[in-house]
Design a protein around this motif. Structure first.
Motif, PDB file in Angstrom:
ATOM      1  N   ILE A 181       7.585   7.942  -1.945  1.00 16.08           N
ATOM      2  CA  ILE A 181       5.996   7.637  -2.578  1.00 16.08           C
ATOM      3  C   ILE A 181       6.214   8.449  -2.965  1.00 16.08           C
ATOM      4  CG2 ILE A 181       4.266   8.170  -1.425  1.00 16.08           C
ATOM      5  CD1 ILE A 181       4.771   7.020   1.335  1.00 16.08           C
ATOM      6  N   GLY A 182       5.208   8.648  -4.408  1.00 20.52           N
ATOM      7  CA  GLY A 182       5.335   8.951  -5.708  1.00 20.52           C
ATOM      8  C   GLY A 182       3.257  10.234  -5.523  1.00 20.52           C
ATOM      9  N   ASP A 183       3.250  10.955  -6.357  1.00 23.06           N
ATOM     10  CA  ASP A 183       2.091  11.649  -7.251  1.00 23.06           C
ATOM     11  C   ASP A 183       0.267  10.665  -6.736  1.00 23.06           C
ATOM     12  OD1 ASP A 183       3.405  13.996  -7.176  1.00 23.06           O
ATOM     13  OD2 ASP A 183       3.531  13.561  -9.571  1.00 23.06           O
ATOM     14  N   ARG A 184       1.024   9.385  -7.252  1.00 26.11           N
ATOM     15  CA  ARG A 184      -0.157   8.240  -7.502  1.00 26.11           C
ATOM     16  C   ARG A 184      -0.795   8.367  -5.587  1.00 26.11           C
ATOM     17  NH1 ARG A 184       0.547   6.206 -12.512  1.00 26.11           N
ATOM     18  NH2 ARG A 184       1.429   4.544 -11.543  1.00 26.11           N
ATOM     19  N   CYS A 185       0.399   8.728  -4.299  1.00 29.00           N
ATOM     20  CA  CYS A 185      -0.508   8.100  -3.142  1.00 29.00           C
ATOM     21  C   CYS A 185      -1.229   8.831  -2.656  1.00 29.00           C
ATOM     22  CB  CYS A 185       0.873   9.104  -2.206  1.00 29.00           C
ATOM     23  SG  CYS A 185      -0.362   8.863  -0.230  1.00 29.00           S
ATOM     24  N   THR A 186      -2.369   8.595  -2.357  1.00 26.16           N
ATOM     25  CA  THR A 186      -3.950   8.650  -2.092  1.00 26.16           C
ATOM     26  C   THR A 186      -4.066   9.560  -0.509  1.00 26.16           C
ATOM     27  OG1 THR A 186      -4.974   6.818  -1.676  1.00 26.16           O
ATOM     28  CG2 THR A 186      -4.830   7.535  -3.997  1.00 26.16           C
ATOM     29  N   CYS A 187      -2.714   8.719  -0.165  1.00 29.75           N
ATOM     30  CA  CYS A 187      -2.907   8.840   1.444  1.00 29.75           C
ATOM     31  C   CYS A 187      -3.736   8.080   2.087  1.00 29.75           C
ATOM     32  CB  CYS A 187      -3.496  10.220   2.512  1.00 29.75           C
ATOM     33  SG  CYS A 187      -2.011  11.669   1.539  1.00 29.75           S
ATOM     34  N   CYS A 188      -4.290   6.727   1.752  1.00 27.29           N
ATOM     35  CA  CYS A 188      -4.497   5.320   1.770  1.00 27.29           C
ATOM     36  C   CYS A 188      -4.211   5.023   3.421  1.00 27.29           C
ATOM     37  CB  CYS A 188      -5.117   4.374   1.005  1.00 27.29           C
ATOM     38  SG  CYS A 188      -3.882   3.406   1.093  1.00 27.29           S
ATOM     39  N   GLY A 189      -3.088   5.260   3.400  1.00 23.49           N
ATOM     40  CA  GLY A 189      -2.224   4.646   4.785  1.00 23.49           C
ATOM     41  C   GLY A 189      -2.101   2.809   4.658  1.00 23.49           C
ATOM     42  N   ALA A 190      -2.309   2.354   3.353  1.00 29.38           N
ATOM     43  CA  ALA A 190      -1.954   0.942   3.579  1.00 29.38           C
ATOM     44  C   ALA A 190      -0.495   0.267   3.848  1.00 29.38           C
ATOM     45  CB  ALA A 190      -2.165   0.408   2.187  1.00 29.38           C
ATOM     46  N   CYS A 191       0.581   1.433   3.530  1.00 27.90           N
ATOM     47  CA  CYS A 191       1.712   1.090   3.646  1.00 27.90           C
ATOM     48  C   CYS A 191       2.285   1.414   4.771  1.00 27.90           C
ATOM     49  CB  CYS A 191       2.469   2.108   2.537  1.00 27.90           C
ATOM     50  SG  CYS A 191       2.309   3.812   3.465  1.00 27.90           S
ATOM     51  N   LEU A 192       1.616   1.908   5.755  1.00 33.15           N
ATOM     52  CA  LEU A 192       2.181   1.500   6.806  1.00 33.15           C
ATOM     53  C   LEU A 192       2.192   0.985   7.965  1.00 33.15           C
ATOM     54  CD1 LEU A 192       0.999   5.189   6.353  1.00 33.15           C
ATOM     55  CD2 LEU A 192       1.235   5.857   8.986  1.00 33.15           C
ATOM     56  N   GLU A 193       0.963  -0.025   7.804  1.00 31.30           N
ATOM     57  CA  GLU A 193       0.903  -1.372   8.757  1.00 31.30           C
ATOM     58  C   GLU A 193       2.194  -2.271   8.004  1.00 31.30           C
ATOM     59  OE1 GLU A 193      -3.059  -2.141   7.830  1.00 31.30           O
ATOM     60  OE2 GLU A 193      -4.182  -0.008   8.765  1.00 31.30           O
ATOM     61  N   VAL A 194       2.409  -1.760   6.975  1.00 31.60           N
ATOM     62  CA  VAL A 194       2.954  -3.235   6.039  1.00 31.60           C
ATOM     63  C   VAL A 194       4.835  -3.082   7.004  1.00 31.60           C
ATOM     64  CG1 VAL A 194       1.467  -4.371   5.005  1.00 31.60           C
ATOM     65  CG2 VAL A 194       2.968  -2.662   3.902  1.00 31.60           C
ATOM     66  N   CYS A 195       5.424  -1.727   7.232  1.00 30.67           N
ATOM     67  CA  CYS A 195       6.628  -0.970   7.351  1.00 30.67           C
ATOM     68  C   CYS A 195       7.310  -2.063   9.142  1.00 30.67           C
ATOM     69  CB  CYS A 195       6.824   0.386   7.298  1.00 30.67           C
ATOM     70  SG  CYS A 195       8.332   0.413   7.646  1.00 30.67           S
ATOM     71  N   HIS A 196       8.156  -2.956   8.408  1.00 27.54           N
ATOM     72  CA  HIS A 196       8.991  -3.436   9.562  1.00 27.54           C
ATOM     73  C   HIS A 196       9.752  -2.683  10.650  1.00 27.54           C
ATOM     74  CE1 HIS A 196       8.286  -8.006   8.939  1.00 27.54           C
ATOM     75  NE2 HIS A 196       6.854  -6.520   8.804  1.00 27.54           N
ATOM     76  N   HIS A 197       9.684  -1.587  10.313  1.00 23.42           N
ATOM     77  CA  HIS A 197      11.111  -0.620  10.718  1.00 23.42           C
ATOM     78  C   HIS A 197      10.183   0.128  11.473  1.00 23.42           C
ATOM     79  CE1 HIS A 197      13.955  -3.781   9.429  1.00 23.42           C
ATOM     80  NE2 HIS A 197      13.429  -3.514   8.727  1.00 23.42           N
ATOM     81  N   LYS A 198       8.954   0.991  11.093  1.00 19.99           N
ATOM     82  CA  LYS A 198       8.099   1.753  11.276  1.00 19.99           C
ATOM     83  C   LYS A 198       8.855   3.622  10.834  1.00 19.99           C
ATOM     84  CE  LYS A 198       5.734   0.907  15.617  1.00 19.99           C
ATOM     85  NZ  LYS A 198       5.435  -0.709  14.896  1.00 19.99           N
ATOM     86  N   ALA A 199       9.115   3.293   9.224  1.00 20.17           N
ATOM     87  CA  ALA A 199       9.536   4.339   8.919  1.00 20.17           C
ATOM     88  C   ALA A 199       8.867   4.868   7.808  1.00 20.17           C
ATOM     89  CB  ALA A 199      10.459   3.361   8.225  1.00 20.17           C
TER      90      ALA A 199
END
Lengths: 263, 399
Positions: B34-52
C-alpha cells in the motif's frame, strides 16, 4: 493590503484515461500544472500588488510535489507560499477541503482579499471557493473577470452571467473566484523562479497539527461524499458511413433525414 | 490511521489493486503493497479473500436521517422568468420521488414572483415554498443562502437539486457549507439506490474522460447541482399543489454585497440547449469564411449555430455558442458536426443528441464513433452541396 490566493496543482493535459481492465486512473506520464483559473487569480493578485501594493500569500493543499506549483507562483511575484500537506488530508471532498483551507487561512490571520480560481479542470466543481467563504463568514463574488477598484473598504468587480455581467460592490474582507479575462497570466521570472527553488525560499509546509485540525475532520474521514464507482463514459453508436461523390452522399443523407422526419 | 497488509496472508491475487479507487496498491514480489496515495477508504478490505488487509480505522456510522423527506428543486428565476433547468429538474424530481414515494417541492425565492408558483406546479411540484421580498429582488449569495438554510432547517428535505448555472454554482456550495451538507457538482445523471434509498449522483470528471458516481451518506439534504439541458421536462397539466409562504428573518444589514448594475451583453443570446437542430463547426472549418458556409447550411435547416472550443478560441464564433464540457450541453433532434474531430470534451456536450451527422476529412476522427451518419469528405464540397440539396428538397415539398 493582504491577499491570499488559493491554487491547485492539476494534471496538465486533459487526456486522462482509465485503465480498461482495472478502471483506475492512468497517472503516468502526465505533467502537473497550476490550474488555469487559479493562474488567472494569481495574475489578478500580482497586478493588484503592482498597482496598489499588497502582500500576496499563496496557499495550496496537496501532496509534497505540489510545492512546484508554489515555486512557480513565487516566480510570478507572490511574496510567500504555504503547502498544506498531510496524509490525513488525502481523499477530501470539497466539504473537507474547504474546512482545511479555512483553518489554514485563519492561521495566516491577516487578509483583505482571498482570490481563488472559479474551478479546477480536474474536478470542475467550482465549490471550494464559496465553501471557504462560508467557512470564514465572508461575502463572496464568483465568476469575476474584472476588478475595477479596491478602496475605502470595498471592492468593485464585474461578475459574468450567462447573458451579460453584473457590476457588484462588496465589502472587505471578501472572497472572489476568478475566471479568465483579457489579461493572460505572466510567465515566472527566471531569477525569482531560481530563488523560489532555494532552500531559504519563503515556502512553508503545514500539516494537520499545524492548523489545529483532527484527522476525523479532514481528508476522507471528514468528507460527506464518497465516490462509489468510476467508469469510462460510453458514447458509441452504430453509425453508417455514407460514401461516394459529394452529390451522392448529400442525396443519401437527405433521404435519411427525411425518413426520420428531421426535415 | 492506516491500512496495512499482513504479508504472510497475502497471495498477490490483485483483487485489492483492482478495487482501489486511488491507484494506491502495487503488487511487488507477489505481495500487495500500500503506497502513499492510500486515503484509508477501506475499499480493499472488503475484497480480500484472505483477510490479509487490516486497518485501525473505525467505520463511520450513518446518522438517523428518517425525519428528512422529500425532494426539493431550487426554482431559479431572473427578472420573474424561470430558468429552463429549474423545470427540467422538476421532471427528474418526479421520477426520483416516485421511487422513494415522497413529494416534490420547489423553492421559489424572489420579489413579486408568486405568479410562478402555479407554473412550478404544472411542471411537477406538489408543494411550493415561497420566499418573496424586496431583499430577494436580484440574486445575491447571502440573502438567498440565508433563506434556503432557514427553509431546510424548518422542513428537512432529503434531497435538494439546483441547476449548475452561474447562480446555482454560486448558491449551492454556500448553502451546503451553511447547512452542513455534502454537495456534488454538475451531475448528468441521478438515480436512487434501492437498497439504501440514497441518491446516486453521476458526473463527468477529468474533462469528461471519467464518469464518477458519488453518494452522500453522511449528511442531509443530499445536494447536487445538475447541468442544464440534461434532464427532461415532464409537464403535469391540471395538477394542483400547495403554496407555503415563508417569512425570512434576513435583513439588508446582514448583506455585504450590492449590485450596482446589470449589463446585458450585446451579442444576441442564443439558448442552444433549446435548439431543435444545431450545426456545429470545429477546427476543420478553417476560418470565418468557412463558418459562412455553416451559417448558410444552418439557415437552410432552420438550425442554430455552435462551435467547439477551438472555434471559439479562434474567434470564429462567440463563447455563448460553445458546446462541450466547458460550454453548453445540448440535446437537439439533429446535430450536424462539421470539421469537428470529436474530442471527448466536445462529445460530452452533444452525445445525447437524438441524431448526429458528422462531416470530416479524417476517417479516423472520433466524431464518427458517435455519428448516426458519417460523411468522410471535404466539408467545403459537401456543405454547399447539402445546403443546395436542402433548398431544392424544400422547394419540391413547397410545390
Amino acid at each position: 493590503m493582504n491577499i491570499v490566493v488559493l491554487i491547485k496543482q492539476v494534471p496538465g493535459n486533459s487526456d486522462v484515461k482509465l485503465d480498461p481492465k482495472t478502471g483506475n486512473l492512468i497517472r503516468e506520464g502526465i505533467d502537473a500544472i497550476i490550474n488555469p483559473d487559479d493562474l488567472q487569480a494569481l495574475e489578478t493578485a500580482i497586478t493588484l500588488k503592482e498597482t496598489l501594493g499588497a502582500k500576496v500569500t499563496v496557499l495550496t493543499m496537496g501532496p509534497p510535489q505540489a510545492i512546484d506549483a508554489l515555486s512557480e507562483a513565487i516566480g510570478m511575484g507572490a511574496d510567500g507560499a504555504i503547502l498544506l500537506s498531510d496524509r490525513a488530508f488525502a481523499g477530501a471532498d470539497t466539504w473537507a477541503t474547504s474546512f482545511t483551507l479555512g483553518k489554514a487561512i485563519q492561521r495566516i490571520g491577516k487578509f483583505d482579499l482571498i482570490l481563488a480560481g472559479r474551478q479546477a479542470i480536474d474536478g470542475d466543481t467550482a465549490q471550494v471557493g464559496p465553501q471557504v467563504a462560508e467557512c470564514l463568514d465572508l461575502p463572496q463574488v464568483t465568476y469575476v473577470f474584472d476588478i475595477e477598484t479596491v478602496e475605502n473598504g470595498y471592492v468593485r468587480v464585474k461578475r459574468r452571467l450567462e447573458d451579460g455581467y453584473e457590476r457588484i460592490q462588496c465589502s472587505l474582507p471578501a472572497l472572489l473566484t476568478i475566471i479568465g479575462g483579457p489579461v493572460k497570466p505572466r510567465y515566472p521570472e527566471v531569477a525569482s523562479l531560481l530563488s523560489a527553488c532555494h532552500a531559504k525560499a519563503p515556502i512553508q509546509v503545514w500539516n494537520a497539527a499545524d492548523i489545529g485540525v483532527t484527522t476525523a475532520d479532514v481528508g476522507m474521514s471528514g468528507s460527506f461524499t464518497q465516490v462509489v464507482k468510476t467508469f469510462a463514459p460510453k458514447f458509441e453508436r452504430h453509425g453508417e458511413l455514407l460514401e461516394g461523390s459529394a452529390v451522392e452522399v448529400v442525396h443519401n443523407l437527405i433521404e435519411r433525414l427525411k425518413q426520420n422526419k428531421l426535415i | 490511521m492506516a491500512v496495512w497488509v499482513e504479508i504472510d496472508l497475502c497471495d498477490g491475487c490483485r483483487r485489492c489493486k483492482r478495487e482501489c479507487p486511488y491507484d494506491a496498491i502495487e503488487i511487488k514480489d507477489g505481495k500487495a503493497q500500500i503506497g502513499d496515495r492510500c486515503t484509508c477508504c477501506g475499499a480493499c478490505l472488503e475484497v480480500c479473500h484472505h483477510k490479509a488487509i487490516h486497518t485501525d480505522i473505525q467505520p463511520k456510522t450513518i446518522p438517523d436521517f428518517s425525519e428528512y423527506k422529500g425532494i426539493w428543486v431550487f426554482a431559479e428565476q431572473r427578472g420573474g422568468n424561470l430558468t429552463r433547468v429549474s423545470v427540467e429538474l422538476l421532471g427528474k424530481a418526479q421520477e426520483l420521488a416516485k421511487q422513494l414515494n415522497e413529494e416534490v417541492s420547489a423553492v421559489l425565492i424572489g420579489h413579486h414572483v408568486a405568479d410562478l408558483a402555479d407554473t412550478l406546479i404544472q411542471f411537477g411540484a406538489d408543494l411550493v415554498y415561497l420566499a418573496d421580498g424586496e431583499i430577494f429582488g436580484n440574486y445575491r449569495s447571502e440573502p438567498y443562502s440565508y433563506v434556503l438554510d432557514e427553509l431546510i432547517k424548518a422542513y428537512k428535505p432529503s434531497i435538494l437539486l439546483m441547476g449548475a448555472t452561474h447562480i446555482g454554482r454560486d448558491l449551492a456550495p454556500r448553502v451546503s457549507r451553511r447547512t452542513g451538507s455534502g454537495l456534488t457538482a454538475d451531475c448528468t445523471e441521478l438515480s436512487i439506490d434501492r437498497e439504501e434509498g440514497i441518491l446516486l449522483q453521476t458526473r463527468p470528471a477529468f474533462g469528461g474522460n471519467v464518469m464518477a458516481t458519488i453518494a452522500n451518506r453522511f449528511s442531509r439534504p443530499q445536494m447536487a447541482t445538475v447541468r442544464p439541458g440534461v434532464m427532461e421536462v415532464v409537464p403535469t397539466p391540471g395538477k394542483e399543489g400547495v403554496v407555503i409562504t415563508h417569512e425570512s428573518k434576513v435583513t439588508e444589514d446582514q448583506v455585504r454585497t450590492k449590485i450596482l448594475e446589470f449589463v446585458k451583453e450585446e451579442s444576441p443570446h442564443v439558448d442552444l440547449s433549446k435548439a431543435k437542430i444545431i450545426v456545429a463547426g470545429g477546427r476543420g472549418v478553417n476560418d470565418l469564411e468557412g463558418f459562412g458556409l455553416l451559417h448558410e447550411l444552418a439557415s437552410a435547416l432552420g438550425a442554430e449555430i455552435a462551435g467547439t472550443r477551438v472555434a471559439v478560441e479562434a474567434g470564429w464564433i462567440s463563447a455563448a455558442n460553445q458546446v462541450g464540457q466547458t460550454g453548453v450541453t445540448v440535446r437537439p433532434e439533429l446535430y450536424v458536426a462539421c470539421g469537428v474531430s470529436g474530442a471527448i470534451q466536445h462529445r460530452a456536450g452533444m452525445m445525447d443528441s437524438r441524431f448526429i451527422v458528422a462531416i470530416n476529412k479524417d476517417p479516423y476522427a472520433p466524431i464518427f464513433k458517435v455519428a448516426d451518419w458519417g460523411i468522410v469528405g471535404d466539408l467545403f464540397d459537401v456543405i454547399p452541396e447539402l445546403t443546395k440539396g436542402l433548398k431544392t428538397s424544400c422547394e419540391v415539398m413547397c410545390d
